[in-house]
Design a protein around this motif. Structure first.
Motif, short mmCIF file in Angstrom:
data_model
loop_
_atom_site.label_atom_id
_atom_site.label_comp_id
_atom_site.label_asym_id
_atom_site.label_seq_id
_atom_site.Cartn_x
_atom_site.Cartn_y
_atom_site.Cartn_z
N UNK A 66 0.68 -1.24 0.01
CA UNK A 66 -0.01 0.00 0.07
C UNK A 66 0.96 1.26 0.03
N UNK A 67 0.71 2.18 -0.96
CA UNK A 67 1.54 3.27 -1.07
C UNK A 67 0.79 4.55 -0.43
N UNK A 68 1.16 5.47 0.45
CA UNK A 68 0.60 6.66 0.76
C UNK A 68 1.68 7.53 0.21
N UNK A 69 1.06 8.52 -0.27
CA UNK A 69 1.69 9.76 -0.84
C UNK A 69 1.17 11.18 -0.38
N UNK A 70 1.76 12.20 -0.60
CA UNK A 70 1.59 13.66 -0.07
C UNK A 70 2.22 14.43 -0.82
N UNK A 71 1.88 15.55 -0.91
CA UNK A 71 2.38 16.79 -1.46
C UNK A 71 3.43 17.27 -0.86
N UNK A 72 4.58 17.22 -1.10
CA UNK A 72 5.79 17.57 -0.76
C UNK A 72 6.13 19.13 -0.93
N UNK A 73 5.87 20.12 0.06
CA UNK A 73 5.79 21.49 0.18
C UNK A 73 6.64 22.05 1.11
#
Length: 294
Positions: A31-38
């Motif tokens: 399971x991949x979890x991803x987010x916007x790196x900022x």
């Protein structure tokens, strides 16, 4: 390697990291979890109307970055046939039984979006402690930052998989080279990489036994992996070669390597900045995926 974390960015290299994460998730039903790196906007403490407008503009900019990043991830995961799943429950809350049932029964790769605001390098490193693997891009001036990679490497407590700045063929990891330099960092990297090593068709321990002194030889590492059922060979290289990133990359290419395993920063970062080192050279030049831990 069931739990995989990937920061999504808007530069072109981010696509390669996301597709590599999808490949790992499919291989291990992960399971991949991803987010916007900022990065957080600079806080303006004045009451100047122009200053307020700038701050509001920065907020809008970050929302746009998050929206663009999510659209990118959704498109790529759809193309990679990785299914969207609900985000995990917040810490302290009861997990969703529906999610647990679907994840356990499907056996498929899945992904979820974390809409964390102002999630920068610090968040990546700390949050990565809840994952088996963090996938990042190879640092480049026009792409990912070295601070992003090092936050994941030093702060997560786990391994990282580094995507090169170009597409990687599906099925990478059939021929794995382990750059054995006798260090504890490389020993930990091998332990973290056990699922990948067991799935490989060929593993080569690359060692310079003449320069290891009292540290375990490449033959002992070969024996360690063979006892776990890993199809492993040993290749000795010229004295001092294992301390050179250029020599490791050249040997890996000659062996047909499509995944390189190496302990990261077995010499201090300061020493590598001044004198150079294998890790720094590999991070600057590797054109194949690299699996590292510290």
């Amino acid at each position: 390697m069931k739990a995989i974390l990937v920061p999504a960015e808007t530069h072109a290299d981010s696509e390669h990291a996301l597709r590599m994460a999808a490949e790992v998730a499919r291989r291990f039903s992960g399971r991949i979890e991803t987010f916007a790196l900022q990065m957080p906007p600079l806080v303006n403490l004045t009451w100047d109307p122009a200053g307020v407008a700038i701050m509001n503009g920065a907020d809008l900019d970050h929302r746009r970055i998050r929206d663009d990043a999510r659209q990118l991830v959704a498109r790529l995961m759809s193309e990679e046939d990785v299914a969207l799943e609900p985000a995990p429950a917040e810490a302290g809350a009861a997990p969703s039984s529906d999610f647990e049932a679907s994840a356990a029964s499907s056996g498929r790769a899945s992904w979820a979006w974390n809409d964390k605001q102002m999630a920068g390098d610090g968040f990546l490193g700390a949050y990565g402690r809840a994952f088996d693997l963090t996938v990042v891009c190879r640092p480049r001036p026009e792409g990912a930052s070295i601070t992003t990679l090092e936050s994941a490497l030093f702060e997560s407590g786990g391994p990282i998989l580094i995507a090169p700045p170009h597409p990687v063929e599906k099925g990478f990891g059939e021929t794995i080279v382990v750059a054995w330099n006798g260090s504890s960092e490389t020993a930990r990297t091998i332990a973290f990489a056990r699922p990948l090593l067991r799935a490989a068709k060929r593993v080569i321990v690359l060692a310079d036994d003449g320069g290891l002194g009292d540290q375990p030889s490449g033959a002992l590492v070969q024996r360690r992996l063979a006892l776990s059922g890993v199809p492993v060979d040993l290749k000795l290289i010229a004295s001092g070669g294992i301390r050179s990133g250029d020599a490791i990359l050249a040997e890996a290419a000659a062996l047909g390597c499509d995944l390189l395993l190496k302990g990261a920063y077995t010499q201090s970062r300061l020493r590598q900045m001044i004198f150079g080192g294998a890790t720094s050279q590999i991070l600057a030049k590797a054109e194949i995926p690299v699996f590292m831990a510290h």
